[in-house]
Design an enzyme around this catalytic site. Structure first.
Site, PDB file in Angstrom:
ATOM      1  CG  HIS A   1      -1.976   0.890   1.109  1.00 20.18           C
ATOM      2  ND1 HIS A   1      -2.105   2.133   1.430  1.00 20.18           N
ATOM      3  CD2 HIS A   1      -3.334   0.484   0.687  1.00 20.18           C
ATOM      4  CE1 HIS A   1      -3.099   2.957   1.139  1.00 20.18           C
ATOM      5  NE2 HIS A   1      -4.052   1.954   0.666  1.00 20.18           N
TER       6      HIS A   1
ATOM      7  CG  ASP B   1      -8.562  -4.720  -2.645  1.00 20.33           C
ATOM      8  OD1 ASP B   1      -9.532  -4.257  -2.410  1.00 20.33           O
ATOM      9  OD2 ASP B   1      -7.688  -3.781  -3.245  1.00 20.33           O
TER      10      ASP B   1
END
Ligand code: ACO
Length: 431
Positions: free
Chosen positions: A308, A366
């Site tokens: 991320h 996710d």
């Protein structure tokens, strides 16, 4: 936004320039470079915005090192366990948790807008059945501006409010219609006696031939997925919405732009890509092969659902979803689901691997959401549309905040030009 006593000094060609510093309520200080070009005649260079605050905002705060996500100051894990999606929508939109009366009024307003204009049904029929639902979503949400003319004037606060409620209310209906169309089943009208998540499941999974009862544990899990995706400050799709809106474009056009950006596999499309990757890996014995590929600089393969831009410790949303995945699969009696086994083993292997430790790569939101959605019966192509419908409130809250800001001006980045300098046109016979 208050200027502090602090300032930064930039020395350039022997000249010094004092740059004011702003202090946030949380997070790093911000150097104000807005007058830099006018004063010093230089631009700053930051492709990918890794060191640039593009706006000021009071909605969401992320501390990437601590793995903390706050909406209006409230930690996401508290909101995920104690609140529910529509209450979080109210919080994001209006800044405070609602009273019981305010929540009831908001829920009524959203519920009253869940149906779409009947003519929109014809619009859907223009798409190929095998279209990706995200393609349908981009088109239909953009087309809302052709149907709802009374909420297009962005200078009118009342119209902005109506557009916000319409978008939050209708996105589940539109996403469910995109799904029904792709599987050749009739569209299902919303049921206003159901809560937001249960109504979405009803519109996706009920058919006229049979009675459908929404399982409360599944609707709770759905609500949690929606809550966890509601907003995430200035990510790529939110910045796209803000940039589109900076020109004064109407709200439906701006949200359609956000949906288009979200679709990419580096952003919201990662949930589909992650589940496809877990299926491709298939069994735990193949994990080392894929870990080796992810580490190989000559192989474009990346571990989807890992890494991320902001979180460098843990993604707090992934923690909650991992727990939800266990609950949902147990409820459905598929706790030995092979994908969940692969996911857990893959996570453990990566978290103990020096490459992932050194680069601070952790599972993101996710990584587990796809496993839950697939267990609920959604095809992988619906994962990103579900992300889009939950993120709509974040986009629209950021959009409202931006438009209400008197300093709002058109977004117009500059560039580091590396092309040819001025040269004369050459006639085709001479080339
Ligand atoms: N697998 C393997 N290596 C990775 C991964 C990954 N998933 N993610 C990053 N890296 C490596 C990069 O190769 C790079 O290595 P290098 O320093 O040797 O060049 C380093 O880690 C830093 O990665 P960047 O791509 O520079 O980091 P950035 O902040 O630009 O990208 C992103 C973040 C896009 C999320 C990236 O981690 C990624 O592609 N992850 C997979 C896709 C994904 O899961 N996206 C969902 C994000 S969450 C969301 O949008 C909801």
């Amino acid at each position: 936004m208050t200027e502090t006593q602090k300032s930064a000094t930039l020395t350039l060609n022997g000249e010094s320039y004092e740059l004011p510093i702003f202090s946030p309520t949380a997070g790093p200080d911000v150097v104000d470079i807005r007058k830099l070009y006018a004063q010093a005649g230089v631009f700053t260079y930051d492709p990918g915005f890794t060191s640039t605050a593009s706006c000021d905002s009071t909605i969401t705060y992320i501390d990437g090192d601590k793995g903390e996500l706050l909406h209006r100051g409230y930690p996401i894990d508290q909101l995920a366990s104690k609140s529910h999606y529509l209450e979080v929508c109210y919080l994001l939109l209006y800044g405070e948790l609602p009273t019981a009366a305010q929540l009831e009024d908001f829920e009524t307003r959203v519920t009253r807008h869940t149906m779409v204009h009947e003519q929109m049904h014809n619009f859907f029929r223009g798409f190929r059945r095998d279209a990706h639902p995200m393609a349908t979503l981009v088109g239909v949400v953009g087309a809302m501006s052709a149907f709802y003319h009374d909420s297009l004037d962005v200078s009118d606060p009342w119209q902005r409010e109506v557009a916000a409620v319409r978008l939050i209310a209708k996105l589940p209906t539109i996403a469910a219609m995109a799904y029904k169309y792709s599987v050749g089943q009739p569209f299902v009208y919303p049921r206003n006696d159901l809560d937001y998540a249960a109504n979405f499941l009803h519109m996706c999974f009920s058919v006229p031939a049979e009675e459908y009862h929404v399982n409360p544990i599944l609707s709770r899990a759905m609500d949690r997925i929606l809550t966890l995706h509601a907003d995430h400050e200035q990510n790529a799709s939110t910045s796209t919405v803000r940039l589109a809106s900076s020109s004064g474009a109407n709200p439906f056009a701006c949200i359609a732009a956000g949906i288009a950006c979200l679709w990419g596999p580096a952003h919201g499309g990662a949930n589909q890509a992650c589940l496809e990757m877990l299926k491709e890996i298939g069994t735990v014995d193949r994990i080392p092969e894929y870990i080796a590929r992810a580490k190989d600089k000559n192989d474009p393969f990346r571990l989807m659902g890992f890494g991320h831009r902001v979180y460098k410790n843990t993604d707090p949303r992934a923690k909650v979803l991992k727990q939800s995945a266990d609950e949902v699969l147990e409820l459905l009696g598929v706790e030995d689901n092979p994908l969940l086994q692969v996911a857990k083993e893959l996570e453990q292997t990566a978290l103990n691997d020096p490459y992932f430790i050194e680069k601070k790569l952790f599972p993101n939101v996710d990584f587990y959401s796809g496993i839950i959605l697939e267990a609920m019966g959604f095809p992988t192509s619906m994962f990103t549309p579900i992300f889009a419908l939950s993120r709509t409130v974040g986009w629209i809250s950021q959009w409202k905040e931006m438009i209400a800001d008197p300093q709002n001006k058109i977004g117009r980045p500059r560039q580091l030009y590396l092309g040819e300098t001025k040269r004369d046109y050459v006639d085709i016979e001479q080339r």
